[in-house]
Every structure is written in C-alpha cells, then in structure tokens.
Design an enzyme around this catalytic site. Structure first.
Site, PDB file in Angstrom:
ATOM      1  N   TYR A  53      56.583  16.577  25.383  1.00  0.00           N
ATOM      2  CA  TYR A  53      55.873  17.643  24.682  1.00  0.00           C
ATOM      3  C   TYR A  53      56.861  18.789  24.557  1.00  0.00           C
ATOM      4  O   TYR A  53      57.592  19.091  25.523  1.00  0.00           O
ATOM      5  CB  TYR A  53      54.671  18.134  25.492  1.00  0.00           C
ATOM      6  CG  TYR A  53      53.414  17.299  25.341  1.00  0.00           C
ATOM      7  CD1 TYR A  53      52.967  16.904  24.084  1.00  0.00           C
ATOM      8  CD2 TYR A  53      52.664  16.945  26.447  1.00  0.00           C
ATOM      9  CE1 TYR A  53      51.800  16.157  23.945  1.00  0.00           C
ATOM     10  CE2 TYR A  53      51.499  16.208  26.325  1.00  0.00           C
ATOM     11  CZ  TYR A  53      51.077  15.820  25.067  1.00  0.00           C
ATOM     12  OH  TYR A  53      49.919  15.097  24.927  1.00  0.00           O
ATOM     13  N   MET A  74      50.099   8.958  29.509  1.00  0.00           N
ATOM     14  CA  MET A  74      48.813   9.601  29.790  1.00  0.00           C
ATOM     15  C   MET A  74      48.989  10.595  30.930  1.00  0.00           C
ATOM     16  O   MET A  74      49.596  10.276  31.959  1.00  0.00           O
ATOM     17  CB  MET A  74      47.757   8.550  30.148  1.00  0.00           C
ATOM     18  CG  MET A  74      47.332   7.756  28.918  1.00  0.00           C
ATOM     19  SD  MET A  74      46.206   6.429  29.317  1.00  0.00           S
ATOM     20  CE  MET A  74      47.302   5.303  30.148  1.00  0.00           C
ATOM     21  N   LYS A 101      55.763  10.156  18.076  1.00  0.00           N
ATOM     22  CA  LYS A 101      54.424   9.608  18.338  1.00  0.00           C
ATOM     23  C   LYS A 101      53.356  10.496  17.710  1.00  0.00           C
ATOM     24  O   LYS A 101      53.293  11.689  18.037  1.00  0.00           O
ATOM     25  CB  LYS A 101      54.211   9.503  19.854  1.00  0.00           C
ATOM     26  CG  LYS A 101      52.810   9.089  20.266  1.00  0.00           C
ATOM     27  CD  LYS A 101      52.742   8.811  21.751  1.00  0.00           C
ATOM     28  CE  LYS A 101      51.356   8.421  22.193  1.00  0.00           C
ATOM     29  NZ  LYS A 101      50.445   9.565  22.314  1.00  0.00           N
ATOM     30  N   ARG A 114      41.757  11.999  20.412  1.00  0.00           N
ATOM     31  CA  ARG A 114      41.571  13.202  21.231  1.00  0.00           C
ATOM     32  C   ARG A 114      41.938  14.488  20.501  1.00  0.00           C
ATOM     33  O   ARG A 114      41.749  15.577  21.048  1.00  0.00           O
ATOM     34  CB  ARG A 114      42.421  13.092  22.505  1.00  0.00           C
ATOM     35  CG  ARG A 114      42.008  11.955  23.391  1.00  0.00           C
ATOM     36  CD  ARG A 114      43.044  11.624  24.448  1.00  0.00           C
ATOM     37  NE  ARG A 114      43.111  12.548  25.560  1.00  0.00           N
ATOM     38  CZ  ARG A 114      42.281  12.577  26.589  1.00  0.00           C
ATOM     39  NH1 ARG A 114      41.272  11.724  26.619  1.00  0.00           N
ATOM     40  NH2 ARG A 114      42.429  13.428  27.578  1.00  0.00           N
ATOM     41  N   SER A 138      54.211  10.394  30.784  1.00  0.00           N
ATOM     42  CA  SER A 138      53.757  11.617  30.104  1.00  0.00           C
ATOM     43  C   SER A 138      54.536  12.840  30.574  1.00  0.00           C
ATOM     44  O   SER A 138      54.909  12.939  31.747  1.00  0.00           O
ATOM     45  CB  SER A 138      52.274  11.839  30.403  1.00  0.00           C
ATOM     46  OG  SER A 138      51.885  13.150  30.044  1.00  0.00           O
ATOM     47  N   THR A 190      55.924  13.709  21.081  1.00  0.00           N
ATOM     48  CA  THR A 190      54.560  13.677  20.544  1.00  0.00           C
ATOM     49  C   THR A 190      54.414  14.798  19.512  1.00  0.00           C
ATOM     50  O   THR A 190      54.642  15.971  19.819  1.00  0.00           O
ATOM     51  CB  THR A 190      53.547  13.810  21.692  1.00  0.00           C
ATOM     52  OG1 THR A 190      53.734  12.693  22.554  1.00  0.00           O
ATOM     53  CG2 THR A 190      52.109  13.822  21.176  1.00  0.00           C
ATOM     54  N   HIS A 198      46.411   9.833  18.824  1.00  0.00           N
ATOM     55  CA  HIS A 198      46.316  10.388  20.174  1.00  0.00           C
ATOM     56  C   HIS A 198      45.022   9.931  20.867  1.00  0.00           C
ATOM     57  O   HIS A 198      44.360  10.683  21.579  1.00  0.00           O
ATOM     58  CB  HIS A 198      46.377  11.920  20.123  1.00  0.00           C
ATOM     59  CG  HIS A 198      47.016  12.551  21.329  1.00  0.00           C
ATOM     60  ND1 HIS A 198      48.267  13.103  21.294  1.00  0.00           N
ATOM     61  CD2 HIS A 198      46.575  12.737  22.597  1.00  0.00           C
ATOM     62  CE1 HIS A 198      48.563  13.596  22.490  1.00  0.00           C
ATOM     63  NE2 HIS A 198      47.554  13.383  23.295  1.00  0.00           N
ATOM     64  N   GLY A 207      42.736   2.130  20.685  1.00  0.00           N
ATOM     65  CA  GLY A 207      41.695   1.110  20.643  1.00  0.00           C
ATOM     66  C   GLY A 207      42.159  -0.310  20.866  1.00  0.00           C
ATOM     67  O   GLY A 207      41.377  -1.237  20.697  1.00  0.00           O
ATOM     68  N   ARG A 221      43.850   3.890  27.675  1.00  0.00           N
ATOM     69  CA  ARG A 221      42.761   3.985  28.655  1.00  0.00           C
ATOM     70  C   ARG A 221      42.538   2.737  29.510  1.00  0.00           C
ATOM     71  O   ARG A 221      42.252   2.881  30.711  1.00  0.00           O
ATOM     72  CB  ARG A 221      41.463   4.402  27.960  1.00  0.00           C
ATOM     73  CG  ARG A 221      41.523   5.835  27.411  1.00  0.00           C
ATOM     74  CD  ARG A 221      40.218   6.178  26.704  1.00  0.00           C
ATOM     75  NE  ARG A 221      40.221   7.502  26.099  1.00  0.00           N
ATOM     76  CZ  ARG A 221      40.728   7.767  24.898  1.00  0.00           C
ATOM     77  NH1 ARG A 221      41.309   6.820  24.186  1.00  0.00           N
ATOM     78  NH2 ARG A 221      40.657   8.987  24.402  1.00  0.00           N
TER      79      ARG A 221
HETATM   80  C1  LIG Z   1      43.635  10.780  29.525  1.00  0.00           C
HETATM   81  C2  LIG Z   1      44.656  10.707  28.444  1.00  0.00           C
HETATM   82  C3  LIG Z   1      45.788  11.501  28.530  1.00  0.00           C
HETATM   83  C4  LIG Z   1      46.748  11.436  27.533  1.00  0.00           C
HETATM   84  N1  LIG Z   1      47.892  12.181  27.668  1.00  0.00           N
HETATM   85  C5  LIG Z   1      48.857  12.056  26.732  1.00  0.00           C
HETATM   86  C6  LIG Z   1      50.091  12.733  26.905  1.00  0.00           C
HETATM   87  O1  LIG Z   1      50.315  13.407  27.895  1.00  0.00           O
HETATM   88  N2  LIG Z   1      51.024  12.600  25.925  1.00  0.00           N
HETATM   89  C7  LIG Z   1      50.804  11.834  24.809  1.00  0.00           C
HETATM   90  O2  LIG Z   1      51.677  11.744  23.936  1.00  0.00           O
HETATM   91  N3  LIG Z   1      49.650  11.169  24.637  1.00  0.00           N
HETATM   92  C8  LIG Z   1      48.691  11.250  25.563  1.00  0.00           C
HETATM   93  N4  LIG Z   1      47.531  10.539  25.409  1.00  0.00           N
HETATM   94  C9  LIG Z   1      47.373   9.636  24.256  1.00  0.00           C
HETATM   95  C10 LIG Z   1      47.881   8.232  24.598  1.00  0.00           C
HETATM   96  O3  LIG Z   1      49.287   8.227  24.763  1.00  0.00           O
HETATM   97  C11 LIG Z   1      47.564   7.194  23.497  1.00  0.00           C
HETATM   98  O4  LIG Z   1      47.999   7.677  22.244  1.00  0.00           O
HETATM   99  C12 LIG Z   1      46.072   6.853  23.417  1.00  0.00           C
HETATM  100  O5  LIG Z   1      45.432   6.975  24.647  1.00  0.00           O
HETATM  101  C13 LIG Z   1      45.936   5.430  22.895  1.00  0.00           C
HETATM  102  O6  LIG Z   1      44.597   5.107  22.724  1.00  0.00           O
HETATM  103  P1  LIG Z   1      43.735   4.207  23.756  1.00  0.00           P
HETATM  104  O7  LIG Z   1      43.488   5.056  24.949  1.00  0.00           O
HETATM  105  O8  LIG Z   1      42.506   3.934  22.957  1.00  0.00           O
HETATM  106  O9  LIG Z   1      44.517   2.946  24.069  1.00  0.00           O
HETATM  107  C14 LIG Z   1      46.556  10.583  26.406  1.00  0.00           C
HETATM  108  C15 LIG Z   1      45.417   9.774  26.334  1.00  0.00           C
HETATM  109  C16 LIG Z   1      44.474   9.822  27.347  1.00  0.00           C
HETATM  110  C17 LIG Z   1      43.283   8.915  27.251  1.00  0.00           C
END
Ligand SMILES: Cc1cc2nc3c(=O)[nH]c(=O)nc-3n(C[C@H](O)[C@H](O)[C@H](O)COP(=O)(O)O)c2cc1C
Length: 345
Positions: A127, A75, A217, A244, A103, A153, A241, A274, A296
């Site tokens: 990335y 994250m 991923k 998002r 991340s 990713t 993701h 989730g 999260r």
């Molecule tokens: C604030 C935030 C930042 C994230 N940044 C990245 C990231 O930099 N690289 C990435 O592959 N996934 C990123 N993700 C996705 C997470 O790795 C992950 O797939 C996702 O949060 C899992 O779902 P959950 O938050 O419901 O557990 C991000 C998610 C959040 C919430």
C-alpha cells in the site's frame, strides 16, 4: 470438518466485529455476492475420451514455474483471526506450493514471515501510504526477506464504504507492523493512512527503487490494463478487492476476458474474488488468467485451525483443481482455453 464448513465455524469462533471485518464488503454487498456467483454462472464444457491418467496442474507466473495456480491473496490483520497469523498462512502456503502474498497491513514482521516460509514463493503487497517512510520500510523488508515481487494495490485510494464495520464499530484488536505508534486505529484512521494522490506516474519508481517486478492489483478494465503494460508492470491482478471497495462494480470473472484481450500475453494476468472451488480456478485459466488469488477461504481455515486449517483449505483447492482437469478432458492446466467454458448469454 471439511473446508466448506470452515466459514460457518469461523463465524462462531470470531466475534461479530472481527467476523464482519473479514467477511464483509462495501455497501449492500452486491459485488461481494456477485464475485462468488459469477464463477458459478460460467459452465464447464468437457471433452471426453482423452487420456487423463496423468495431469499437470503447473503454471508459469512471473517467469517461474509453479506447481498449481493458487496464490494466497494479501489479507490484513491476520492475528485477529488466529494467533498463528501470517506465519501460519505463510507456512500453509509453503506446504502446499502456493505463492504467498503478505499484506502491507501484516500483523507480523515481514522478516519473520519470510523466515517461516523458507524457500517458498512469496510476494509483498504494497500500500502506498501518505507516510512514504512506512512504504519504503516495507520495500526494504521485502528485499531483506527475499520477496520475489511487489504487488501494488491500486484500488485503495481510501477505504470503501463498509456498512458492517460502521454498524459494529469494530476496532482491530492489535496494531499492525507498519503502525509504529502501537495503538490500534479506528477504521477511519486506518483508511486515512493511504495516499489518495497516487497515480500512474508513481508506479515505475517503485520498480526502480526495489529492483523487483511490479504486479498491479485492482485493475478491472482494458484501458487500465494497457496502462499497466505501458508503465512496465510484470503482471496485473483483475480484482475488486473482494467486494470491499466500491459496491456494484463488476466481478473479476466478468472483467477478465476484456483485460486478457487487451494485454494479449504481454504481461501476466491474475484474477481474484469469489474463487471457492478448484473448478473456479479452471474457469479462470480457461478465460485466460495465468493464476488465481484466494482470499477469505484461507482466512476461515486459519481462524478455525490455525496454520493446519489454512493448509487444508489450500490442499482441497489443489485436489479439486487436479480432478477438474481430468474430468474436463484437459490434462494440462496450461492447455485450458475458452473452448472449455460457456459464459452466460
Ligand atoms: C479481511 C481482508 C483483508 C484484506 N486486506 C487486503 C490488503 O491488506 N491488501 C490488499 O491488497 N487486499 C486486501 N484484501 C483483498 C484480497 O487481497 C483479495 O483481493 C480478496 O479478498 C479476494 O476475494 P475473496 O476473499 O473472495 O477470495 C483483503 C481482503 C479481506 C477479506
């Protein structure tokens, strides 16, 4: 404060812009909500009169035995949640035996994160940026910091359509490690860093250049899972993701069974999106996942209490998972299979 309360408290502590960035999803956030609901809809089907006095929560991922299936998802921009930032979450992961994924948009130098995590398991999320120099630098840092794998990713050719960020106009309050100019970027500028020309042909090269196993991923379908096997990936993360990117895509929980079928044990399959309770992880393993990523909830722990909060969230997940194995009558995590769940009709 219980881990379940962290989310509400984090919403109070973080400003609306930062909270919206962390909590939010794409579009109408239907996938964001469905990610959580999809695990809840799957029922557990216990066995009784099994000796569960001793339980084994361990799993094998990328050929290495891990104490339990929880992996901290990558994250971005964790310093916006708490000054402990990635060092805090890495320490929380190390203290709980969780694998930590850093991340590419880390607020902290990967070498410092590696030093804080010591001998604990850590992977680097990659990335692929238009400026390949930035990506190469991360690969180099991964090697220097003894990161065990590269998590590329693949669901982020550019950023999703995020209404909350558009409304708030939120600009992350610091420049991440890779952004050498040092000026915080707007969401549009951040998203423009990513290389939308990336294809399957590029993937093997990252494995060769780094000498590290590759995990892809953001795979959601069986055809892409097969391609991941073909290009030599060591694993995939079934993921949207965290809701998002593209709204109304299917949840990780819904996508998992077909991907597991297609992969047929040839590479490791992780899932995320989730996962909120220990029993969600048991359902994921029952459906064939080798491990789960959690996003999260760890951030909410970090936002509220720094590294200690992130550690408490992970500890509770592990405890809940252990108790689920006992109450399910399946004392070994690796014995979970589809007979322990009933999917919705
Ligand atoms: C604030 C935030 C930042 C994230 N940044 C990245 C990231 O930099 N690289 C990435 O592959 N996934 C990123 N993700 C996705 C997470 O790795 C992950 O797939 C996702 O949060 C899992 O779902 P959950 O938050 O419901 O557990 C991000 C998610 C959040 C919430």
């Amino acid at each position: 404060m219980e881990p379940a309360d962290f989310e509400a408290r984090a919403a109070e502590l973080l400003g609306a812009g930062a909270h919206g960035y962390f909590a939010g999803g794409a579009g109408d956030e239907l996938t964001l909500r469905d990610n959580v609901e999809a695990w809840r809809r799957i029922a557990l089907a216990p066995r009784v009169l099994v000796d569960v006095s001793e339980r084994d929560t361990s799993v094998t991922v990328l050929g290495r035995r891990r104490p339990h299936p929880f992996v901290v998802a990558p994250m971005a921009y964790q310093r916006s949640a708490h000054e402990d930032a990635e060092i805090g979450t890495a320490r929380a992961a190390a203290a709980t035996g969780s694998t930590f994924v850093l991340s590419s948009q880390t607020s902290t130098d990967p070498r410092a994160v590696a030093a804080a995590g010591g001998a604990a398991d850590r992977w680097m999320q990659l990335y692929v940026f238009r400026d390949r120099g930035l990506t190469d630098d991360l690969v180099q840092a991964a090697r220097e910091g003894s990161f065990e794998a590269l998590v590329i990713t693949v669901d982020f050719p550019f950023g999703g359509w995020r209404d909350r960020d558009r409304r708030s106009g939120y600009v992350v309050d610091h420049a991440p490690y890779v952004q050498l100019s040092g000026t915080p970027l707007t969401p549009a500028e951040r998203h423009a860093m990513h290389d939308p020309t990336l294809t399957w042909d590029d993937i093997a090269g990252f494995g060769e250049a780094s000498g590290l196993p590759i995990v892809l991923k953001g795979v959601l379908g069986p055809a892409d899972a097969e391609r991941a096997v073909q290009v030599g990936a060591a694993g995939i993360v079934v993921s949207n993701h965290g809701g998002r990117q593209l709204d109304t895509v299917l949840s990780g929980a819904a996508a998992l069974p077909a991907v597991v079928d297609a992969v047929a044990g040839r590479i490791d399959v992780l899932v995320d999106g989730g996962v909120r309770r220990g029993w969600d992880a048991a359902k994921a393993l029952a459906l064939g996942a080798d491990a789960v990523m959690v996003g999260r909830p760890v951030l909410w722990g970090l936002a509220c209490e720094g590294s200690d909060g992130a550690r408490r969230v992970l500890e509770q997940l592990v405890t809940e998972f252990d108790s689920t194995l006992g109450l399910l009558g399946c004392p070994r995590a690796e014995d979970l299979d589809a007979s322990y769940v009933v999917a919705p009709a």
